[in-house]
Write a protein that holds these residues in place. Structure first.
Motif, mmCIF file in Angstrom:
data_model
loop_
_atom_site.group_PDB
_atom_site.id
_atom_site.type_symbol
_atom_site.label_atom_id
_atom_site.label_comp_id
_atom_site.label_asym_id
_atom_site.label_seq_id
_atom_site.Cartn_x
_atom_site.Cartn_y
_atom_site.Cartn_z
ATOM 1 N N PRO A 157 -17.976 -44.397 20.232
ATOM 2 C CA PRO A 157 -19.350 -44.831 19.987
ATOM 3 C C PRO A 157 -19.567 -46.242 21.048
ATOM 4 N N ASN A 158 -20.841 -46.562 21.382
ATOM 5 C CA ASN A 158 -21.307 -47.513 22.061
ATOM 6 C C ASN A 158 -20.644 -47.471 23.461
ATOM 7 N N GLN A 159 -20.923 -46.713 24.131
ATOM 8 C CA GLN A 159 -20.342 -46.420 25.757
ATOM 9 C C GLN A 159 -19.161 -45.586 25.303
ATOM 10 N N ASN A 160 -18.951 -44.236 25.852
ATOM 11 C CA ASN A 160 -18.015 -43.441 25.797
ATOM 12 C C ASN A 160 -16.954 -43.710 27.020
ATOM 13 N N GLY A 161 -15.840 -43.283 26.972
ATOM 14 C CA GLY A 161 -14.701 -43.455 27.930
ATOM 15 C C GLY A 161 -15.244 -43.173 29.434
ATOM 16 N N LEU A 162 -15.986 -42.140 29.867
ATOM 17 C CA LEU A 162 -16.279 -42.047 31.069
ATOM 18 C C LEU A 162 -17.501 -42.990 31.488
ATOM 19 N N GLU A 163 -18.162 -43.562 30.529
ATOM 20 C CA GLU A 163 -19.077 -44.673 30.770
ATOM 21 C C GLU A 163 -18.590 -45.781 31.228
ATOM 22 N N VAL A 164 -17.426 -46.062 30.400
ATOM 23 C CA VAL A 164 -16.566 -47.238 30.761
ATOM 24 C C VAL A 164 -15.840 -47.230 31.991
ATOM 25 N N LEU A 165 -15.264 -46.176 32.399
ATOM 26 C CA LEU A 165 -14.671 -46.030 33.671
ATOM 27 C C LEU A 165 -15.608 -46.172 34.820
ATOM 28 N N TYR A 166 -16.867 -45.548 34.463
ATOM 29 C CA TYR A 166 -18.017 -45.858 35.785
ATOM 30 C C TYR A 166 -18.198 -47.226 35.995
ATOM 31 N N GLN A 192 -12.729 -28.954 31.561
ATOM 32 C CA GLN A 192 -12.628 -29.260 32.993
ATOM 33 C C GLN A 192 -13.520 -30.229 33.404
ATOM 34 N N GLU A 193 -14.904 -30.363 33.219
ATOM 35 C CA GLU A 193 -15.773 -31.255 33.683
ATOM 36 C C GLU A 193 -15.281 -32.699 33.426
ATOM 37 N N THR A 194 -14.991 -33.151 32.297
ATOM 38 C CA THR A 194 -14.477 -34.392 31.769
ATOM 39 C C THR A 194 -13.077 -34.580 32.435
ATOM 40 N N ILE A 195 -12.122 -33.722 32.477
ATOM 41 C CA ILE A 195 -11.172 -34.412 33.234
ATOM 42 C C ILE A 195 -11.316 -34.373 34.674
ATOM 43 N N ARG A 196 -11.979 -33.726 35.376
ATOM 44 C CA ARG A 196 -12.199 -33.834 36.688
ATOM 45 C C ARG A 196 -13.083 -35.208 36.976
#
Length: 224
Positions: free
Chosen positions: A58-67, A87-91
């Motif tokens: 919640p409150n920003q997922n891991g991809l948003e955190v990495l961005y 595959q999309e998330t991994i990539r």
């Protein structure tokens, strides 16, 4: 000591991952965060060397955190540990600089391998200010000697875990069962037994079969 921030929303998984991370020599979890927003705040506050990052939060997922990490150019590396296996998330995680990607559920030996590789990478990278292509290749890829050593190991086994079991047995005064080794190293019992049988086969350890009361004898292993 490599300082680690663990960003994971499940408290039970947080604790298990913390124990796994700190079982690997040279790593210390300095702080934990239960969601992405809190994770970013703690990256800025504690300035860790490495972030262990979940994706589904919640409150920003891991991809948003990495961005956000890359946008703000925080000097921190990221290893993804998540149930996300599409595959999309991994990539996208790898494209944005995650140095490794571990899919839940996982065994201790997998995160151990990731952390040992990361430690080797950071150690080599800090040795020199100007480097050659050969030096970069040595950092990013295993040496030929290491690869050939692994090539002799049966499929499904790896050198890091063999070294861990060997080190554990070196510290024991008495013969240990596969169950003892599994608990001591952090493996499944069936996995520990496979490694022990291989080590016995190549002569690194010997079998000490012990008979107790009623029931089957217990196979125990000790270094020669």
């Amino acid at each position: 000591m490599i300082r680690v921030l663990l960003i994971e929303d499940d408290p039970m998984v947080q604790e298990v991952n913390k124990q796994f991370i700190e079982k690997v020599e040279g790593f210390k979890v300095v702080e934990k965060a239960g969601n992405g927003k809190e994770g970013i705040e703690k990256i800025e506050r504690y300035k860790p060397d490495l972030v262990i990052l979940d994706v589904y939060m919640p409150n920003q997922n891991g991809l948003e955190v990495l961005y956000h990490i890359r946008k703000e150019q925080f000097p921190v590396d990221v290893i993804t540990v998540t149930a996300a296996n599409d595959q999309e998330t991994i990539r996208k995680m790898l494209q944005n600089g995650a140095v490794d990607y571990i899919i839940k559920p996982f065994k201790f030996e997998r995160i151990q391998q990731a952390l040992e590789n990361y430690k080797r990478y950071t150690s080599k990278l800090s040795e020199k200010t100007a480097v050659s292509q050969d030096y970069i290749d040595e950092i990013l890829h295993k040496k030929v000697e290491e690869s050939s050593e692994d090539a002799d190991i049966p499929k499904g086994l790896n050198q890091l875990t063999l070294d861990q079991i060997s080190k554990y047995l070196d510290q024991q005064r008495e013969a240990k069962s596969a169950e003892d080794v599994a608990e001591g190293v952090g493996l499944a019992r069936v996995t520990a037994r496979r490694y022990l049988e291989y080590m016995k086969k190549i002569g690194h350890i010997k079998l000490d079969m012990q008979y107790g009361g009623v029931g089957r004898p217990v196979n125990r292993y000790i270094k020669k």
